[in-house]
Design a protein around this motif. Sequence first.
Motif: not given
Length: 117
Positions: A35-53
């Motif tokens: 949710l914190i990753s997405l609060l920064n704006g719309a993301r594609r699957f791999k972008e979310i995965a990169r945000d979350i180690e």
Amino acid sequence: MEENCHQDKICSSKDLLAVRDALDVLSGKWKLQILISLLNGARRFKEIARDIEGISDRMLSKELKELEANQLVERKMYDAFPPVVEYNTTAHTRSLHTVIYALKEWGYLHRKTILEN
């Protein structure tokens, strides 16, 4: 609310049930991070995965489905080749902003308290 209960206290079994409901939806290692990753704006699957180690693709997919089922994440598929899928928060998710901010502040305080002792 009970007569001796102040507004900022949890006093009844009904209050505890509400807290349990919230924890059921948000608990686990990954949901708040997603949710914190997405609060920064719309993301594609791999972008979310990169945000979350450390999150696996399988776990991310599972958690996104659960968040979508709880109306905290919306999935939008674009008609393109190859297919493009974006995830974003909902208005309902944005109601969690103060909760997430409070958790962040408490996390800083807790870390400071632990490191000082």
